[in-house]
Scaffold this active site. Structure first.
Site, PDB file in Angstrom:
ATOM      1  N   CYS A   1       0.806  -1.204  -0.006  1.00  0.00           N
ATOM      2  CA  CYS A   1      -0.209  -0.103   0.003  1.00  0.00           C
ATOM      3  C   CYS A   1       0.820   1.257   0.039  1.00  0.00           C
ATOM      4  O   CYS A   1       0.296   2.250  -0.155  1.00  0.00           O
ATOM      5  CB  CYS A   1      -1.165  -0.081   1.170  1.00  0.00           C
ATOM      6  SG  CYS A   1      -2.098  -1.603   1.390  1.00  0.00           S
TER       7      CYS A   1
ATOM      8  N   HIS B   1      -3.139   7.227   2.116  1.00  0.00           N
ATOM      9  CA  HIS B   1      -3.451   5.877   1.789  1.00  0.00           C
ATOM     10  C   HIS B   1      -4.801   5.731   2.661  1.00  0.00           C
ATOM     11  O   HIS B   1      -5.298   5.763   3.611  1.00  0.00           O
ATOM     12  CB  HIS B   1      -2.467   4.768   2.176  1.00  0.00           C
ATOM     13  CG  HIS B   1      -3.032   3.418   2.072  1.00  0.00           C
ATOM     14  ND1 HIS B   1      -3.859   3.022   0.940  1.00  0.00           N
ATOM     15  CD2 HIS B   1      -3.207   2.506   2.801  1.00  0.00           C
ATOM     16  CE1 HIS B   1      -4.206   1.661   0.921  1.00  0.00           C
ATOM     17  NE2 HIS B   1      -4.109   1.359   2.393  1.00  0.00           N
TER      18      HIS B   1
ATOM     19  N   ASN C   1     -10.423  -0.048   0.740  1.00  0.00           N
ATOM     20  CA  ASN C   1      -8.931  -0.038   0.740  1.00  0.00           C
ATOM     21  C   ASN C   1      -8.630  -0.552  -0.815  1.00  0.00           C
ATOM     22  O   ASN C   1      -8.541  -1.826  -1.143  1.00  0.00           O
ATOM     23  CB  ASN C   1      -8.190  -0.775   1.705  1.00  0.00           C
ATOM     24  CG  ASN C   1      -7.108  -0.655   1.762  1.00  0.00           C
ATOM     25  OD1 ASN C   1      -6.257  -0.474   0.651  1.00  0.00           O
ATOM     26  ND2 ASN C   1      -6.327  -1.174   2.869  1.00  0.00           N
TER      27      ASN C   1
HETATM   28  O1  UT7 Z   1      -3.569  -1.247   3.608  1.00  0.00           O
HETATM   29  C1  UT7 Z   1      -3.079  -1.217   4.768  1.00  0.00           C
HETATM   30  C2  UT7 Z   1      -3.414  -2.302   5.534  1.00  0.00           C
HETATM   31  N1  UT7 Z   1      -4.559  -2.455   6.270  1.00  0.00           N
HETATM   32  C3  UT7 Z   1      -4.909  -1.530   7.153  1.00  0.00           C
HETATM   33  O2  UT7 Z   1      -4.676  -0.529   7.404  1.00  0.00           O
HETATM   34  C4  UT7 Z   1      -6.016  -1.952   8.156  1.00  0.00           C
HETATM   35  C5  UT7 Z   1      -5.852  -1.565   9.598  1.00  0.00           C
HETATM   36  N2  UT7 Z   1      -6.586  -2.404  10.554  1.00  0.00           N
HETATM   37  C6  UT7 Z   1      -7.924  -1.923  10.339  1.00  0.00           C
HETATM   38  O3  UT7 Z   1      -8.449  -1.178   9.526  1.00  0.00           O
HETATM   39  C7  UT7 Z   1      -8.574  -2.594  11.629  1.00  0.00           C
HETATM   40  O4  UT7 Z   1      -7.924  -3.108  12.454  1.00  0.00           O
HETATM   41  C8  UT7 Z   1      -9.746  -3.361  11.296  1.00  0.00           C
HETATM   42  C9  UT7 Z   1     -11.049  -2.793  10.303  1.00  0.00           C
HETATM   43  C10 UT7 Z   1      -9.042  -4.514  10.161  1.00  0.00           C
HETATM   44  C11 UT7 Z   1     -10.603  -4.253  12.331  1.00  0.00           C
HETATM   45  O5  UT7 Z   1     -11.060  -3.220  12.887  1.00  0.00           O
HETATM   46  P1  UT7 Z   1     -10.923  -3.150  14.523  1.00  0.00           P
HETATM   47  O6  UT7 Z   1     -11.644  -2.045  15.185  1.00  0.00           O
HETATM   48  O7  UT7 Z   1      -9.437  -3.054  14.883  1.00  0.00           O
HETATM   49  O8  UT7 Z   1     -11.554  -4.479  15.164  1.00  0.00           O
HETATM   50  P2  UT7 Z   1     -10.917  -5.676  16.106  1.00  0.00           P
HETATM   51  O9  UT7 Z   1      -9.912  -6.387  15.274  1.00  0.00           O
HETATM   52  O10 UT7 Z   1     -10.533  -5.043  17.437  1.00  0.00           O
HETATM   53  O11 UT7 Z   1     -12.221  -6.341  16.573  1.00  0.00           O
HETATM   54  C12 UT7 Z   1     -13.274  -5.857  17.359  1.00  0.00           C
HETATM   55  C13 UT7 Z   1     -14.454  -6.621  17.661  1.00  0.00           C
HETATM   56  C14 UT7 Z   1     -13.973  -8.024  17.789  1.00  0.00           C
HETATM   57  O12 UT7 Z   1     -15.017  -8.706  18.672  1.00  0.00           O
HETATM   58  P3  UT7 Z   1     -14.849  -8.826  20.094  1.00  0.00           P
HETATM   59  O13 UT7 Z   1     -13.549  -9.767  20.409  1.00  0.00           O
HETATM   60  O14 UT7 Z   1     -14.753  -7.745  20.540  1.00  0.00           O
HETATM   61  O15 UT7 Z   1     -16.003  -9.617  20.507  1.00  0.00           O
HETATM   62  C15 UT7 Z   1     -13.813  -8.810  16.226  1.00  0.00           C
HETATM   63  O16 UT7 Z   1     -13.906 -10.136  16.424  1.00  0.00           O
HETATM   64  O17 UT7 Z   1     -14.906  -6.736  16.249  1.00  0.00           O
HETATM   65  C16 UT7 Z   1     -15.037  -8.170  15.762  1.00  0.00           C
HETATM   66  N3  UT7 Z   1     -15.050  -8.078  14.263  1.00  0.00           N
HETATM   67  C17 UT7 Z   1     -15.947  -7.881  13.333  1.00  0.00           C
HETATM   68  N4  UT7 Z   1     -17.223  -7.937  13.527  1.00  0.00           N
HETATM   69  C18 UT7 Z   1     -17.899  -7.762  12.564  1.00  0.00           C
HETATM   70  C19 UT7 Z   1     -13.829  -7.966  13.648  1.00  0.00           C
HETATM   71  N5  UT7 Z   1     -13.969  -8.067  12.237  1.00  0.00           N
HETATM   72  C20 UT7 Z   1     -15.464  -7.871  12.103  1.00  0.00           C
HETATM   73  C21 UT7 Z   1     -16.352  -7.962  10.987  1.00  0.00           C
HETATM   74  N6  UT7 Z   1     -17.718  -7.803  11.482  1.00  0.00           N
HETATM   75  N7  UT7 Z   1     -15.833  -7.885   9.677  1.00  0.00           N
END
Ligand code: UT7
Length: 326
Positions: free
Chosen positions: A111, A252, A282
């Site tokens: 990216c 980005h 993205n």
């Molecule tokens: O292009 C460069 C590379 N990529 C990035 O820059 C991405 C960087 N990271 C992110 O954008 C975020 O970390 C994500 C969007 C991928 C995830 O968001 P988050 O706020 O960090 O979520 P998390 O991993 O902390 O998960 C929070 C909760 C979890 O549930 P519990 O454990 O709190 O019950 C996850 O299991 O949300 C849950 N979860 C989802 N729920 C519904 C994780 N993914 C999903 C989903 N739908 N798709």
């Protein structure tokens, strides 16, 4: 002497995939995706390819620059989703647009790829080697997405953006670009390999699997929010500029919350951080040129505006570059 942007172009697939449709694929909700990422929909290739989108974006950029394809000295494509490893995407774009004189190669920095390619192109121009360079970011990420992984499949989209850089008698800016290979495991897209007869195992194939993007989302989130404000402060300092000299920060487009956190850390107002991940998701190395093109189309940019481009992603890699709008 440096390169100035004389034309921009973009291409996205016609098929739009709404958040709601992803609810049928993985356990998620459209509202969760929108709230946690800012993404509402993305474009997904059906007939389009990394090459076709890159070529379409390139043709549009050339038209605006009022250059014929044969006047292009170099084509540099940033992609992590090429149709073929060889020939490279840049050579295939050359064939499509008939840029017969150009030297062509691809650059792989995930990216951050567009920023790295832009900086590389400027270096060729500043060294007096080339005059006119096409820099393209093109991705067909839907080909390398694990559609059963809700941690990644909700994020990505397909598309391409291109700029034409032309040599101008103006001073350039020093970039701030970085890599940290020791943290590479946080975001990977492993390539398929055949085993060789000398003892090397075939990773994945022996278990009947193929490879997709894998990501530790939280680690990447924290890395971006920490490293990008620092890189922006550094690039400004290096070039004896201040935040007041910058009209827009073109980051980005990975996650709305990352962009907002960067703005907050820099103490800069939100309006200086345009975003379009709502419509495209993205798109990796295509996101910055897609956004630049959109800003131009919306008449947001005027001659003399200074912009900071900032990319971050797999490698890990990250970097910033300053441009003055033509
Ligand atoms: O292009 C460069 C590379 N990529 C990035 O820059 C991405 C960087 N990271 C992110 O954008 C975020 O970390 C994500 C969007 C991928 C995830 O968001 P988050 O706020 O960090 O979520 P998390 O991993 O902390 O998960 C929070 C909760 C979890 O549930 P519990 O454990 O709190 O019950 C996850 O299991 O949300 C849950 N979860 C989802 N729920 C519904 C994780 N993914 C999903 C989903 N739908 N798709």
């Amino acid at each position: 002497m440096t390169g100035v942007i004389k034309g921009t172009g973009a291409s996205v697939p016609s098929r739009i995939l709404e958040n709601k449709e992803l609810e049928n694929l993985v356990e998620t909700s459209g509202a969760w995706i929108q709230e946690r990422t800012g993404i509402e929909r993305r474009h997904i290739a059906v007939r389009e390819t990394t090459v076709s989108m890159a070529a379409e974006a390139a043709a549009e950029a050339l038209k605006e620059a009022e250059l014929q394809p044969e006047q292009i000295d170099m084509i540099l494509v940033s992609t992590m989703s090429p149709e073929e490893i060889m020939p490279c995407t840049a050579c295939q774009v050359q064939r499509e647009i008939k840029a017969s004189r150009a030297v062509c190669f691809d650059l792989s920095a995930a990216c951050s790829g567009f920023v790295m390619a832009y900086v590389t192109a400027c270096a060729y121009i500043e060294a007096g080697i080339f005059q006119n360079i096409l820099v393209i970011g093109s991705e067909c990420l839907s080909d390398v997405t694990d559609w059963s992984d809700r941690g990644t499949c909700i994020l990505f989209g397909d598309g391409a953006g291109a700029v034409v850089l032309t040599a101008a008698e103006e001073p350039g800016y020093l970039p701030s670009i970085y890599s940290d290979g020791s943290k590479g495991e946080a975001l990977t897209l492993k390539s398929r390999q055949n085993h060789n007869p000398f003892g090397k195992e075939a990773p994945g194939e022996s278990q009947g699997t193929s490879y997709y993007i894998e990501m530790d989302g939280q680690a990447i989130f924290k890395f971006a929010v920490r490293s990008i404000p620092q890189a922006i402060e550094e690039v400004l300092q290096k070039n004896h500029l201040h935040k007041g000299d910058i009209q827009y920060y073109v980051l980005h487009q990975a996650n709305e919350r990352i962009v907002e956190a960067v703005a907050k850390r820099l103490g800069e107002p939100a309006y200086k951080f345009p975003m379009n991940m709502k419509e495209y998701g993205n798109t990796s190395s295509a996101s910055i040129p897609l956004l630049l093109h959109e800003m131009k189309e919306k008449n947001m940019l005027k001659s003399g505006d200074r912009l900071v481009l900032a990319g971050f992603g797999g490698g890990l890699t990250w970097g910033t570059a300053i441009i003055t709008w033509k």
